[in-house]
Enzyme design. Sequence first.
Site, PDB file in Angstrom:
ATOM      1  N   GLU A 132      -2.585   7.908  -4.192  1.00 15.49           N
ATOM      2  CA  GLU A 132      -3.103   7.398  -5.475  1.00 15.49           C
ATOM      3  C   GLU A 132      -4.598   7.644  -5.656  1.00 15.49           C
ATOM      4  OE1 GLU A 132      -2.001   3.195  -4.775  1.00 15.49           O
ATOM      5  OE2 GLU A 132      -4.128   2.718  -4.955  1.00 15.49           O
TER       6      GLU A 132
ATOM      7  N   ASP B 143       3.831   0.014  -7.314  1.00 19.82           N
ATOM      8  CA  ASP B 143       2.515  -0.275  -7.885  1.00 19.82           C
ATOM      9  C   ASP B 143       1.441   0.462  -7.101  1.00 19.82           C
ATOM     10  OD1 ASP B 143       0.759  -1.718  -9.701  1.00 19.82           O
ATOM     11  OD2 ASP B 143       0.056  -2.776  -7.909  1.00 19.82           O
TER      12      ASP B 143
ATOM     13  N   ARG C  44       0.874  -1.176   0.000  1.00 19.95           N
ATOM     14  CA  ARG C  44       0.000   0.000   0.000  1.00 19.95           C
ATOM     15  C   ARG C  44       0.909   1.224   0.000  1.00 19.95           C
ATOM     16  NH1 ARG C  44      -3.473  -2.775  -1.466  1.00 19.95           N
ATOM     17  NH2 ARG C  44      -5.509  -3.209  -0.536  1.00 19.95           N
TER      18      ARG C  44
ATOM     19  N   HIS D  46      -1.450   0.540  -9.582  1.00 20.75           N
ATOM     20  CA  HIS D  46      -2.136  -0.463  -8.746  1.00 20.75           C
ATOM     21  C   HIS D  46      -2.730  -1.579  -9.606  1.00 20.75           C
ATOM     22  CE1 HIS D  46      -3.887  -0.783  -4.466  1.00 20.75           C
ATOM     23  NE2 HIS D  46      -3.838  -1.991  -5.021  1.00 20.75           N
TER      24      HIS D  46
HETATM   25  P1  NAI Z   1      -0.980 -11.639   4.463  1.00 22.23           P
HETATM   26  O1  NAI Z   1      -1.868 -11.247   5.590  1.00 22.23           O
HETATM   27  O2  NAI Z   1      -1.010 -13.051   3.983  1.00 22.23           O
HETATM   28  O3  NAI Z   1       0.545 -11.275   4.833  1.00 22.23           O
HETATM   29  C1  NAI Z   1       0.935 -10.083   5.419  1.00 22.23           C
HETATM   30  C2  NAI Z   1       2.126 -10.377   6.308  1.00 22.23           C
HETATM   31  O4  NAI Z   1       2.651  -9.149   6.781  1.00 22.23           O
HETATM   32  C3  NAI Z   1       1.784 -11.241   7.519  1.00 22.23           C
HETATM   33  O5  NAI Z   1       2.621 -12.375   7.593  1.00 22.23           O
HETATM   34  C4  NAI Z   1       2.011 -10.291   8.691  1.00 22.23           C
HETATM   35  O6  NAI Z   1       2.475 -10.978   9.866  1.00 22.23           O
HETATM   36  C5  NAI Z   1       3.069  -9.379   8.103  1.00 22.23           C
HETATM   37  N1  NAI Z   1       3.243  -8.138   8.828  1.00 22.23           N
HETATM   38  C6  NAI Z   1       2.337  -7.412   9.533  1.00 22.23           C
HETATM   39  N2  NAI Z   1       2.930  -6.343  10.078  1.00 22.23           N
HETATM   40  C7  NAI Z   1       4.238  -6.393   9.721  1.00 22.23           C
HETATM   41  C8  NAI Z   1       5.359  -5.565   9.997  1.00 22.23           C
HETATM   42  N3  NAI Z   1       5.259  -4.466  10.748  1.00 22.23           N
HETATM   43  N4  NAI Z   1       6.553  -5.915   9.449  1.00 22.23           N
HETATM   44  C9  NAI Z   1       6.678  -7.020   8.701  1.00 22.23           C
HETATM   45  N5  NAI Z   1       5.644  -7.836   8.409  1.00 22.23           N
HETATM   46  C10 NAI Z   1       4.439  -7.522   8.904  1.00 22.23           C
HETATM   47  O7  NAI Z   1      -1.326 -10.623   3.291  1.00 22.23           O
HETATM   48  P2  NAI Z   1      -0.998 -10.774   1.736  1.00 22.23           P
HETATM   49  O8  NAI Z   1      -2.136 -11.440   1.048  1.00 22.23           O
HETATM   50  O9  NAI Z   1       0.354 -11.338   1.572  1.00 22.23           O
HETATM   51  O10 NAI Z   1      -1.030  -9.242   1.266  1.00 22.23           O
HETATM   52  C11 NAI Z   1      -0.086  -8.301   1.745  1.00 22.23           C
HETATM   53  C12 NAI Z   1      -0.542  -6.919   1.341  1.00 22.23           C
HETATM   54  O11 NAI Z   1      -0.436  -6.764  -0.075  1.00 22.23           O
HETATM   55  C13 NAI Z   1      -2.028  -6.608   1.631  1.00 22.23           C
HETATM   56  O12 NAI Z   1      -2.226  -6.171   2.965  1.00 22.23           O
HETATM   57  C14 NAI Z   1      -2.361  -5.545   0.635  1.00 22.23           C
HETATM   58  O13 NAI Z   1      -2.196  -4.275   1.215  1.00 22.23           O
HETATM   59  C15 NAI Z   1      -1.329  -5.748  -0.476  1.00 22.23           C
HETATM   60  N6  NAI Z   1      -1.961  -6.108  -1.747  1.00 22.23           N
HETATM   61  C16 NAI Z   1      -1.691  -5.358  -2.864  1.00 22.23           C
HETATM   62  C17 NAI Z   1      -2.273  -5.657  -4.081  1.00 22.23           C
HETATM   63  C18 NAI Z   1      -1.972  -4.891  -5.330  1.00 22.23           C
HETATM   64  O14 NAI Z   1      -2.696  -5.041  -6.340  1.00 22.23           O
HETATM   65  N7  NAI Z   1      -0.943  -4.076  -5.364  1.00 22.23           N
HETATM   66  C19 NAI Z   1      -3.237  -6.766  -4.185  1.00 22.23           C
HETATM   67  C20 NAI Z   1      -3.397  -7.537  -2.972  1.00 22.23           C
HETATM   68  C21 NAI Z   1      -2.792  -7.193  -1.789  1.00 22.23           C
END
Ligand code: NAI
Length: 352
Positions: free
Chosen positions: A271, A266, A242, A303
């Site tokens: 944005e 991205d 994000r 994005h």
């Molecule tokens: P997920 O929930 O599977 O993984 C997120 C990880 O980040 C978790 O393991 C969590 O413990 C970790 N985390 C939380 N706080 C942290 C910190 N301070 N430092 C390090 N790690 C930390 O989520 P997923 O599916 O992997 O998605 C991650 C992010 O990607 C989403 O929250 C979303 O914002 C973004 N995203 C972007 C997209 C795009 O089109 N650009 C599409 C889908 C998701």
Amino acid sequence: MITVAVFDTHRFDREALELAAAGPAPGGAEEVAFHFLEARLGPSTASLAAGCEAVCVFVNDRVDADTLEQLAGAGVRMVALRCAGFNNVDLVAARRLGVCVARVPAYSPHAIAEHAVALILALNRKLVRASSRVRDGNFSLEGLVGFDLHGKTVGVVGTGKIGAVFARIMRGFGCVLLGSDPAPDTALSEETGLEYCPLPELLGRADIVSLHLPLNEATRHVVDAAAIGRMRRGAMLINTGRGALIDTLALMKGLKNGQIGAVGLDVYEEEEGVFFEDHSEEVLRDEKLAWLLMCPNVLVTAHQAFLTREALQGLASTTLLNLREYKGAALGRESGVADPLRWLVAPSGVAS
Ligand code: NAI
């Protein structure tokens, strides 16, 4: 029948949702009728949902307390996010107003991880510059020197679903992996050799840093001036998480003084109102974005990391499932539907 106002609709959303809703609803589940709207949801557009029981929203729709109050007043009982992140929703207000909120926690993590890799490759091998140069009849190689990914150290910040897929791909390139996550994935470590370490250490050791963590109050500006100062000089920074994970002004300073070697974004802090729209006939009003777009070592996509056929199908089918589970619960037909991964404010509160 559940009627749903779909905000911020693009052709690809409409096609995927219509395809998912086509055919008879499974097992007596409710039919879903979509009303597609181009407008983004916010306080000034919430009234467009009048007459609908649910709204379906995306990352830049603003589902704040004001908007939720208007939606609830108009009879909307459910917010179906067609994305994983939910930083744009005031969950406290939703709970207070009895509005259910569901999201799509997982839909092809490959789509986003592969896009992060695409940004790395395009930046490193200067593909955009090379392609436009060749198209212009200029076949010079000056300024196009990249580096081997093999043997480089890649820091994965957030090793959840997307970060883990990204780590495996980078392992395939022969990279050394570092990870930072409050919930380490030991299986991933064993499989890929990824070494967990605190973020400051990761920043100091990685040639490439890629952000895959959610945005929340604790992670806002996790990459600030201090973090950038800790990075290896000339390192590459990739953000498909994000926009507000990075302090844009600090990023610009890091680019100006050469501390950051290349940036692939991205997502962008501001944005909203820019991405997903055609502004090609206007002057870009966001001076920070305009400046970033001028940098030869910055690559910005709007994005689009999620934008694969497989991800769109996954988004649409889980969104349908969420809408039907909500409706079933609201009609008292089902119980125990509150999957904590999908339901941020579960329908049980509504069903009672
Ligand atoms: P997920 O929930 O599977 O993984 C997120 C990880 O980040 C978790 O393991 C969590 O413990 C970790 N985390 C939380 N706080 C942290 C910190 N301070 N430092 C390090 N790690 C930390 O989520 P997923 O599916 O992997 O998605 C991650 C992010 O990607 C989403 O929250 C979303 O914002 C973004 N995203 C972007 C997209 C795009 O089109 N650009 C599409 C889908 C998701």
